[in-house]
Design an enzyme around this catalytic site. Structure first.
Site, short mmCIF file in Angstrom:
data_model
loop_
_atom_site.label_atom_id
_atom_site.label_comp_id
_atom_site.label_asym_id
_atom_site.label_seq_id
_atom_site.Cartn_x
_atom_site.Cartn_y
_atom_site.Cartn_z
N HIS A 1 0.87 -1.25 -0.07
CA HIS A 1 -0.20 -0.05 0.16
C HIS A 1 0.81 1.02 0.02
CE1 HIS A 1 -3.84 -2.13 1.52
NE2 HIS A 1 -3.95 -2.06 0.53
N ASP B 1 1.09 4.06 1.46
CA ASP B 1 1.73 4.94 2.61
C ASP B 1 2.63 4.16 3.21
OD1 ASP B 1 -0.36 2.97 2.98
OD2 ASP B 1 -0.57 3.95 5.20
N HIS B 2 3.24 3.05 2.89
CA HIS B 2 4.23 2.15 3.29
C HIS B 2 5.43 1.94 2.35
CE1 HIS B 2 1.97 0.83 6.87
NE2 HIS B 2 1.02 1.05 6.37
N ASP C 1 0.07 -3.06 9.12
CA ASP C 1 -1.54 -3.10 9.08
C ASP C 1 -2.07 -4.50 9.15
OD1 ASP C 1 -0.33 -0.69 8.11
OD2 ASP C 1 -1.78 -0.48 6.65
#
Length: 304
Positions: free
Chosen positions: A65, A67-68, A213
């Site tokens: 994802h 944001d990582h 996550d």
């Protein structure tokens, strides 16, 4: 003991806010630096935290994802402009390799260092990195896509020599390594001096678990049992537990439950949803279950 620290560069979730940067951390152990996740803005945070780019040995990506991992192309480009020559190792789910190769071909031609990709099988707990003082294991997690955490474990060290006893029994320097390895000492008079009198126990190895996550996993505590410090995502407060389940995330109370069941030393919360103006409620709910809990914050340095 050598420093074992975690530098928090970003602890927000996917939606950008003015409060937090996207996920990224740097683990420091024995003068080596290892990055975990690399969201947008990571380079700026490295500058603010006075962390030298060139000392980063490897990057561990939990999942794909944005944001990582959106910060990786820019960081590699900067490494090229600053004259890096040491290889950069990237550990990530296998699906990232073609994306990384395209990025390097398009944006990062002419690098004077190698970018070495290591595919990580996210559904298995296995050692993916090892050196003289450290191992890094993958931690299978449950998210909408392939995802894993990382367990950094310091290797045990040999006992400490008691200099007063060595001097008292006139033990030659040539025998020090044998005594560290567990040997007793026999004096000229034939007296046996047990190893326990000649050494002091080494401090217990330290460990750091990064759980990115993931939905709450009732068996996760078995993998992170007894770690010195646990970082566990806590995107939501309990009032939004349904939302957490829907989007494959955890609440702070669920993170604290993992910490309690695993008997960890301390719990660090992160990956906060943009829906909260502050995270005090998230912290309070976690502390009700596991008191030794703290909120991560950009610029924070945690002693593992």
């Amino acid at each position: 003991m050598d420093p074992f620290k975690v530098h928090i560069l970003g602890c927000g979730s996917a939606l950008p806010t003015l409060q937090h940067y996207a996920s990224s951390q740097v683990v420091e152990l024995r003068e080596k630096l290892f990055m975990i996740d690399c969201g947008e803005g990571t380079q700026i945070q490295l500058r603010r935290c006075h962390i030298h780019f060139s000392r980063i040995t490897a990057v561990f990506i939990s999942h794909l994802h944005g944001d990582h991992c959106f910060g990786i192309p820019g960081m590699i480009s900067t490494f090229g402009m600053t004259g890096r020559t040491a290889p950069l190792h990237i550990y990530a789910p296998a699906a990232y390799e073609p994306v990384l190769n395209q990025t390097l071909d398009f944006f990062c031609q002419g690098l004077e260092f190698k970018v070495v990709f290591h595919p990580v099988v996210t559904k298995e707990q296995t050692i993916i990195y090892e050196d003289r003082g450290l191992t890094v294991e993958s931690i299978p997690l449950e998210h909408r896509i392939e995802c894993c955490g990382y367990l950094f474990k310091e290797k045990p060290t040999l006992p400490h020599i008691r200099r007063d006893m060595i001097d008292f029994y006139h033990i030659p320097v040539s025998q020090i390594n044998n005594i560290k390895a567990g040997a007793d000492w026999i004096t000229e008079e034939g007296e046996k001096i047990p190893n326990s009198m000649l050494t002091a126990p080494a401090k217990a190895p330290r460990s750091y678990a990064y759980c990115s996550d993931s939905r709450y996993m009732k068996n996760l505590h078995k993998i992170v049992k007894g770690v010195s410090t646990l970082y566990h995502e806590s995107t939501y407060a309990t009032e939004d537990e349904d939302r957490a389940h829907l989007y494959w995330h955890s609440t702070s109370r669920q993170a604290a439950t993992v910490a309690k069941d695993a008997s960890v030393g301390k719990l660090v919360l992160g990956h906060f949803s943009a829906r909260y103006q502050n995270e005090e409620k998230i912290l309070e709910e976690a502390k009700e279950v596991f008191p030794n809990t703290l909120l991560s914050k950009e610029g924070m340095t945690i002693d593992v």
